[in-house]
Motif scaffolding. Structure first.
Motif, PDB file in Angstrom:
ATOM      1  N   LEU A 133       0.828  -1.202   0.000  1.00 61.49           N
ATOM      2  CA  LEU A 133       0.000   0.000   0.000  1.00 61.49           C
ATOM      3  C   LEU A 133       0.863   1.253   0.000  1.00 61.49           C
ATOM      4  CD1 LEU A 133      -2.766  -0.902   2.621  1.00 61.49           C
ATOM      5  CD2 LEU A 133      -3.156  -0.376   0.204  1.00 61.49           C
ATOM      6  N   GLY A 134       0.412   2.262  -0.733  1.00 64.43           N
ATOM      7  CA  GLY A 134       1.112   3.536  -0.747  1.00 64.43           C
ATOM      8  C   GLY A 134       0.174   4.636  -1.161  1.00 64.43           C
ATOM      9  N   GLY A 135       0.724   5.743  -1.643  1.00 70.81           N
ATOM     10  CA  GLY A 135      -0.096   6.877  -2.039  1.00 70.81           C
ATOM     11  C   GLY A 135       0.340   7.458  -3.364  1.00 70.81           C
ATOM     12  N   CYS A 136      -0.605   8.106  -4.048  1.00 70.82           N
ATOM     13  CA  CYS A 136      -0.299   8.766  -5.315  1.00 70.82           C
ATOM     14  C   CYS A 136      -0.564  10.263  -5.135  1.00 70.82           C
ATOM     15  CB  CYS A 136      -1.120   8.144  -6.449  1.00 70.82           C
ATOM     16  SG  CYS A 136      -0.446   8.439  -8.108  1.00 70.82           S
ATOM     17  N   CYS A 137      -1.150  10.924  -6.098  1.00 74.53           N
ATOM     18  CA  CYS A 137      -1.290  12.380  -6.084  1.00 74.53           C
ATOM     19  C   CYS A 137      -1.855  12.891  -4.758  1.00 74.53           C
ATOM     20  CB  CYS A 137      -2.194  12.840  -7.216  1.00 74.53           C
ATOM     21  SG  CYS A 137      -1.623  12.360  -8.861  1.00 74.53           S
ATOM     22  N   GLY A 138      -1.228  13.924  -4.232  1.00 75.74           N
ATOM     23  CA  GLY A 138      -1.692  14.535  -2.996  1.00 75.74           C
ATOM     24  C   GLY A 138      -1.202  13.858  -1.732  1.00 75.74           C
ATOM     25  N   SER A 139      -0.621  12.681  -1.848  1.00 77.84           N
ATOM     26  CA  SER A 139      -0.139  11.991  -0.656  1.00 77.84           C
ATOM     27  C   SER A 139       1.203  12.565  -0.224  1.00 77.84           C
ATOM     28  CB  SER A 139      -0.033  10.490  -0.908  1.00 77.84           C
ATOM     29  OG  SER A 139       0.882  10.209  -1.948  1.00 77.84           O
TER      30      SER A 139
END
Length: 347
Positions: free
Chosen positions: A303-309
């Motif tokens: 799990l991770g993050g994309c735009c805005g993270s």
């Protein structure tokens, strides 16, 4: 033990953590044109060319990567989303594609190794390859639906140049991400397979699709199931979804992919949807709570993050899933699985 085997072993023990967005963090630095341009002497304005910072402000890219490692990332990506000949042409920087990717790979590699040496826990580097701003499946001219700005072989060559430089820079995996056109992804796969044959070494693939509407299709019209069946022959180390919408809207599509993909599942959504000014307001705890629900239901491996993270989002996700059991990779019954825009499984 190879990086592939190390990642597989770690993923059997726990939900692993990917990093977050680079663009948001770079914007927060309020860099000037001089920061981007450095002393390269390029004939075009470089402001906004985030990838070139690996050459002109490597300290910025290193600081951001370090922040994601501090937040708990097991896998960090290179800041090379647009570091390809097509995208760099907008900045008259095509000649620097290899240099950018090698430099970015070395930055991430050095930091991953530094953190692994501190605590003995392996850290991995994914060489990020974006989709370019061209599409193989669709015409940019509404008056000429058969027209294409680029052909398959040309795009393969573009991807191969970038992938080769990333490997030289020391990445563990090649991540073909934000796939809006399935045929573009196939060109990326071909490039990496050609590189493998030429180098005689294993180059594990990570592939991530982006959805462009709430029905669960990418821009070339493929559903999540159809996309998986179109690329599963490449035997990617991970398959997944990124960017798209916030985690709430991705929920049903994560569930579907989790049930059918016989490989690790990597999901890194945007931090919600942007507001009217294009900014992302979703709090780290909100994002973490949404993606942790997938982990609690055994649907994800990474799990991770994309735009805005941000690093705060990644730290919150790492905390939220620290006790979650990783997804058990399914073993589907043998069958003929085909893909048009929809998936087809022969009974």
């Amino acid at each position: 033990m190879s990086a592939r085997d190390q990642l597989l072993a770690a993923a059997r023990q726990r939900v692993l953590i990917f990093d977050g967005a680079f663009g948001t963090q770079i914007q927060n630095r309020k860099l000037t044109e001089a920061d981007y341009a450095g002393d390269l002497g390029l004939p075009a304005d470089q402001k906004g060319n985030n990838d070139i910072l690996a050459l002109t402000r490597p300290d910025v890219i290193a600081d951001i990567t370090r922040a994601y490692l501090d937040a708990g990332s097991d896998v960090v990506s290179t800041n090379t989303f647009s570091a390809n000949r097509i995208s760099q042409a907008d900045y008259k920087a095509e000649s620097l594609v290899a240099d950018i990717n090698i430099a970015s790979g070395k930055i991430a590699r050095a930091l991953a190794d530094e953190y692994a040496a501190k605590d003995g826990r392996s850290r991995f580097v994914a060489g990020a390859i974006g989709p370019t701003n061209k599409t193989l499946s669709l015409s940019p001219d509404v008056e000429d639906p058969g027209f294409r700005e680029i052909d398959f072989d040309e795009l393969v060559a573009v991807y191969k140049e970038q992938a080769a430089a990333l490997v030289e820079g020391g990445v563990d995996f090649i991540l073909i991400e934000t796939v809006f056109d399935t045929l573009n992804a196939k060109a990326g796969i071909m490039a990496v397979k050609q590189l493998e044959r030429g180098s005689g070494r294993d180059i594990p693939l990570m592939i991530s699709m982006t959805l462009t509407d709430l029905s669960g299709r990418n821009l070339s019209g493929h559903t999540v199931e159809a996309f998986w069946y179109a690329v599963r022959h490449a035997k990617p180390l991970t398959i997944g979804l990124n960017c798209s919408f916030g985690a709430e809207q991705l929920r049903p599509h994560v569930k579907v992919l989790s049930q059918i993909a016989d490989t690790l599942l990597l999901i890194y959504p945007n931090a919600g949807l942007p507001n009217e000014l294009g900014a992302y307001d979703e709090a780290p705890e909100t994002t973490a709570g949404l993606v942790a629900d997938w982990a609690d239901h055994g649907q994800v491996n990474i799990l991770g993050g994309c735009c805005g993270s941000t690093p705060a989002h990644i730290a919150a996700i790492a905390k939220a899933v620290a006790q979650s059991k990783p997804r058990a990779v399914p073993s589907p019954e043998p069958a003929m699985r085909l893909a048009g825009l929809e998936a087809f499984v022969a009974a």
